[in-house]
Scaffold this motif. Structure first.
Motif, PDB file in Angstrom:
ATOM      1  N   ASP A   1       0.855  -1.286   0.089  1.00 19.85           N
ATOM      2  CA  ASP A   1       0.001   0.036  -0.029  1.00 19.85           C
ATOM      3  C   ASP A   1       0.758   1.185   0.113  1.00 19.85           C
ATOM      4  O   ASP A   1       0.657   2.205  -0.892  1.00 19.85           O
ATOM      5  CB  ASP A   1      -0.971  -0.114   1.100  1.00 19.85           C
ATOM      6  CG  ASP A   1      -1.996  -1.102   1.143  1.00 19.85           C
ATOM      7  OD1 ASP A   1      -2.163  -1.504   0.015  1.00 19.85           O
ATOM      8  OD2 ASP A   1      -2.724  -1.266   2.051  1.00 19.85           O
ATOM      9  N   GLN A   2       1.943   1.311   0.697  1.00 17.32           N
ATOM     10  CA  GLN A   2       2.740   2.540   0.565  1.00 17.32           C
ATOM     11  C   GLN A   2       3.399   2.709  -0.717  1.00 17.32           C
ATOM     12  O   GLN A   2       3.343   3.798  -1.008  1.00 17.32           O
ATOM     13  CB  GLN A   2       3.732   2.197   1.752  1.00 17.32           C
ATOM     14  CG  GLN A   2       3.523   2.176   3.394  1.00 17.32           C
ATOM     15  CD  GLN A   2       4.600   2.130   4.103  1.00 17.32           C
ATOM     16  OE1 GLN A   2       5.715   1.942   3.737  1.00 17.32           O
ATOM     17  NE2 GLN A   2       4.200   2.214   5.640  1.00 17.32           N
TER      18      GLN A   2
ATOM     19  N   ILE B   1       0.531   4.291  -2.809  1.00 17.62           N
ATOM     20  CA  ILE B   1       0.368   5.698  -2.523  1.00 17.62           C
ATOM     21  C   ILE B   1       1.171   6.708  -2.835  1.00 17.62           C
ATOM     22  O   ILE B   1       1.208   7.714  -3.472  1.00 17.62           O
ATOM     23  CB  ILE B   1       0.070   5.761  -0.989  1.00 17.62           C
ATOM     24  CG1 ILE B   1      -1.182   5.031  -0.460  1.00 17.62           C
ATOM     25  CG2 ILE B   1      -0.060   7.233  -0.402  1.00 17.62           C
ATOM     26  CD1 ILE B   1      -1.394   4.867   1.108  1.00 17.62           C
TER      27      ILE B   1
ATOM     28  N   SER C   1      -7.035   1.808   0.820  1.00 13.92           N
ATOM     29  CA  SER C   1      -6.089   2.726   1.746  1.00 13.92           C
ATOM     30  C   SER C   1      -6.645   4.048   1.837  1.00 13.92           C
ATOM     31  O   SER C   1      -6.671   4.772   2.815  1.00 13.92           O
ATOM     32  CB  SER C   1      -4.821   2.735   0.968  1.00 13.92           C
ATOM     33  OG  SER C   1      -4.835   3.449  -0.128  1.00 13.92           O
TER      34      SER C   1
ATOM     35  N   HIS D   1      -9.176   3.519   4.691  1.00 10.23           N
ATOM     36  CA  HIS D   1      -8.438   3.233   5.905  1.00 10.23           C
ATOM     37  C   HIS D   1      -7.108   3.856   5.849  1.00 10.23           C
ATOM     38  O   HIS D   1      -6.021   3.204   5.868  1.00 10.23           O
ATOM     39  CB  HIS D   1      -8.369   1.628   6.015  1.00 10.23           C
ATOM     40  CG  HIS D   1      -9.841   1.002   5.809  1.00 10.23           C
ATOM     41  ND1 HIS D   1     -10.657   0.940   6.922  1.00 10.23           N
ATOM     42  CD2 HIS D   1     -10.104   0.268   4.900  1.00 10.23           C
ATOM     43  CE1 HIS D   1     -11.745   0.260   6.538  1.00 10.23           C
ATOM     44  NE2 HIS D   1     -11.354  -0.174   5.507  1.00 10.23           N
TER      45      HIS D   1
ATOM     46  N   SER E   1      -1.711   2.551   6.368  1.00  6.82           N
ATOM     47  CA  SER E   1      -0.335   2.703   5.615  1.00  6.82           C
ATOM     48  C   SER E   1       0.723   3.770   6.248  1.00  6.82           C
ATOM     49  O   SER E   1      -0.274   4.730   7.034  1.00  6.82           O
ATOM     50  CB  SER E   1      -0.662   2.861   4.302  1.00  6.82           C
ATOM     51  OG  SER E   1      -1.178   4.287   4.082  1.00  6.82           O
TER      52      SER E   1
END
Length: 83
Positions: free
Chosen positions: A3-4, A7, A49, A52, A56
């Motif tokens: 996820d990081q 993003i 993400s 939520h 992350s």
């Protein structure tokens, strides 16, 4: 799916489009790029993400959040049908 990393990639796309003078065109450009070049599982993870944000470690930029919210329906992958 990291996820990081997703993003971070979305933020870089947002940085590019953020320089456009027309905000609506920039938002549409971000959404269009993600829709065209990201596979469905990447888009699902990015939208998750958004829902939520504390999960992350990297913050999503404001323009990316705005583009995802505004164009969520376009970015949400169709459910797979197994017939």
């Amino acid at each position: 799916m990291d996820d990081q990393n997703l993003i971070d990639m979305a933020n870089r796309i947002g940085d590019f489009f953020d320089s456009m003078p027309d905000r609506e065109e920039a938002l549409a450009g971000i959404a269009d790029h993600i829709h065209r070049f990201w596979e469905p599982r990447m888009r699902r993870a990015l939208l998750a993400s958004l829902d939520h944000p504390d999960a992350s470690g990297i913050a999503m930029s404001g323009i990316v959040k705005e583009a995802l919210v505004k164009h969520r329906e376009q970015l949400t992958p169709a459910a797979a049908s197994f017939a």
